[in-house]
Design an enzyme around this catalytic site. Sequence first.
Site, PDB file in Angstrom:
ATOM      1  N   PRO A 159       0.955  -1.060   0.049  1.00  0.00           N
ATOM      2  CA  PRO A 159       0.051   0.024  -0.026  1.00  0.00           C
ATOM      3  C   PRO A 159       0.782   1.201  -0.024  1.00  0.00           C
ATOM      4  O   PRO A 159       1.771   1.376   0.813  1.00  0.00           O
ATOM      5  CB  PRO A 159      -0.682   0.032   1.201  1.00  0.00           C
ATOM      6  N   THR A 208       0.397   5.521  -0.604  1.00  0.00           N
ATOM      7  CA  THR A 208      -0.353   6.888  -0.767  1.00  0.00           C
ATOM      8  C   THR A 208       0.332   7.518  -2.129  1.00  0.00           C
ATOM      9  O   THR A 208       1.376   7.738  -2.253  1.00  0.00           O
ATOM     10  CB  THR A 208      -0.038   7.906   0.464  1.00  0.00           C
ATOM     11  N   GLN A 245      -6.896  -1.151   1.829  1.00  0.00           N
ATOM     12  CA  GLN A 245      -6.360  -0.741   2.909  1.00  0.00           C
ATOM     13  C   GLN A 245      -7.340   0.311   3.562  1.00  0.00           C
ATOM     14  O   GLN A 245      -7.222   1.414   3.184  1.00  0.00           O
ATOM     15  CB  GLN A 245      -4.756  -0.302   2.989  1.00  0.00           C
ATOM     16  N   HIS A 288      -4.890  -0.689   8.569  1.00  0.00           N
ATOM     17  CA  HIS A 288      -3.690  -0.031   8.811  1.00  0.00           C
ATOM     18  C   HIS A 288      -3.193   0.394  10.120  1.00  0.00           C
ATOM     19  O   HIS A 288      -4.005   1.436  10.826  1.00  0.00           O
ATOM     20  CB  HIS A 288      -3.831   1.327   7.977  1.00  0.00           C
ATOM     21  N   ASN A 334       2.462   2.924  11.080  1.00  0.00           N
ATOM     22  CA  ASN A 334       2.892   4.189  10.627  1.00  0.00           C
ATOM     23  C   ASN A 334       2.282   5.472  11.157  1.00  0.00           C
ATOM     24  O   ASN A 334       2.322   6.577  10.523  1.00  0.00           O
ATOM     25  CB  ASN A 334       2.648   4.233   9.105  1.00  0.00           C
ATOM     26  N   TYR A 336      -0.756   6.131  12.311  1.00  0.00           N
ATOM     27  CA  TYR A 336      -2.387   6.482  11.865  1.00  0.00           C
ATOM     28  C   TYR A 336      -3.232   6.201  13.268  1.00  0.00           C
ATOM     29  O   TYR A 336      -2.793   5.536  14.184  1.00  0.00           O
ATOM     30  CB  TYR A 336      -2.714   5.807  10.702  1.00  0.00           C
ATOM     31  N   ARG A 379      -2.041  -4.602   9.133  1.00  0.00           N
ATOM     32  CA  ARG A 379      -0.585  -4.045   9.054  1.00  0.00           C
ATOM     33  C   ARG A 379       0.104  -3.531  10.483  1.00  0.00           C
ATOM     34  O   ARG A 379      -0.662  -2.754  10.944  1.00  0.00           O
ATOM     35  CB  ARG A 379      -0.592  -3.008   7.675  1.00  0.00           C
ATOM     36  N   ASN A 426       5.819   9.270  11.665  1.00  0.00           N
ATOM     37  CA  ASN A 426       4.497  10.156  12.335  1.00  0.00           C
ATOM     38  C   ASN A 426       4.823  10.263  13.846  1.00  0.00           C
ATOM     39  O   ASN A 426       3.592  10.165  14.292  1.00  0.00           O
ATOM     40  CB  ASN A 426       3.226   9.741  11.580  1.00  0.00           C
ATOM     41  N   GLY A 455       7.307  -2.008  -2.596  1.00  0.00           N
ATOM     42  CA  GLY A 455       6.755  -0.554  -2.840  1.00  0.00           C
ATOM     43  C   GLY A 455       7.238   0.220  -4.081  1.00  0.00           C
ATOM     44  O   GLY A 455       6.663   0.008  -4.984  1.00  0.00           O
TER      45      GLY A 455
END
Length: 359
Positions: A23, A25, A97, A174, A177, A179, A226, A234, A316
């Site tokens: 996945p 962005t 995702q 997700h 990372n 989130y 994930r 982040n 990726g």
Amino acid sequence: MSLLFSPASLGPIMLQNRMVMAPMTRSRATGNIPTALMAEYYAQRSSAGLIITEGTSSSPNGLGYPRIPGIFSPSQVEGWKAVTEAVHEGGAKMFLQLMHCGRIAHQLNLPAGARVIAPSAVAASGEMYTDADGLKPFPIPEAMSGKDITDAVAEYARAAENAVSAGFDGVELHAANGYLLEQFIRPNSNRRTDRYGGSLENRARFLFEVTAAVSEAIGRERVGIRLSPFGVFNDMPLYDNMEEEYAWLATELNRSAPAYLHIVDHSSMGAPVVPESIKATFRREFRGALILSGGYDATLAESDLERGRCDLVAFGRAFIANPDLVKRWKTGAPLNTPDMDTFYTPGEKGYTDYPAAPL
């Protein structure tokens, strides 16, 4: 390299090979609705065994970045239908995702009436790009109320149902990372004192409630998760008992029995190294499929598959620049170089215009 290119099963889902498009962005969803350009992009890469989409929001509140897609409106479902149809024609299976950005957001990127919400009113360090006014500091989010949490769980479940209606083979939650799901897990972003804060059992409660609701909605065999142990993206700093806590998560997630766990390792991009011991723990404790990602080429992927360290390998940036990556690695053709300046810009440049290898 027979294993990498050989068919595999993901529960009841048959994959044409063990290569997963990770996945990523790409910020091409105009008005947060999937477009024909996105259908072309994913279809170009449909020789993968499994494609996991870019992060897609379950709620207007989760649309933290500019031009990321959602799966909460009829127009978004219709837009994704064109994508899944195109990908399935190429032979790949496809998971959506589900990514709620939580505090990694800015009001200028959200639709009217949406809110920047998170486990606690703790702003992330750094800035967020907005189309309206460039870079802006991350705001202090609203701490989610009990009703906000209940609503968010229900939104994940509805989004999963919408994904299946749009033709997806499953969804990936997700929880990596930095989130929303990881914001609950990590102690720096979760300062709650109620049943969702404090102990790891409490901090993980939201993840398990979302997993249960989504599994009930579409079947646990259609659900992946994930995670990013030792990830710092982040504003997710390392802490002393991180390995112990993620080992506990491996065991407890095995009880939830999703189809797969997807472990992120961004050390090849400068993040802290993920200890081999934690990857081995996930392999030992989790009985579903294990996807590893981060810094892989075909040779390393084949080696880890042969050693039984994972079942599938995600790639990726190689897929960004090489729509025909499977063919290139099979034939030994050289790879295109990804253009990082166009990773998140609108339009086809650096998106659908990478050339295929000559016949």
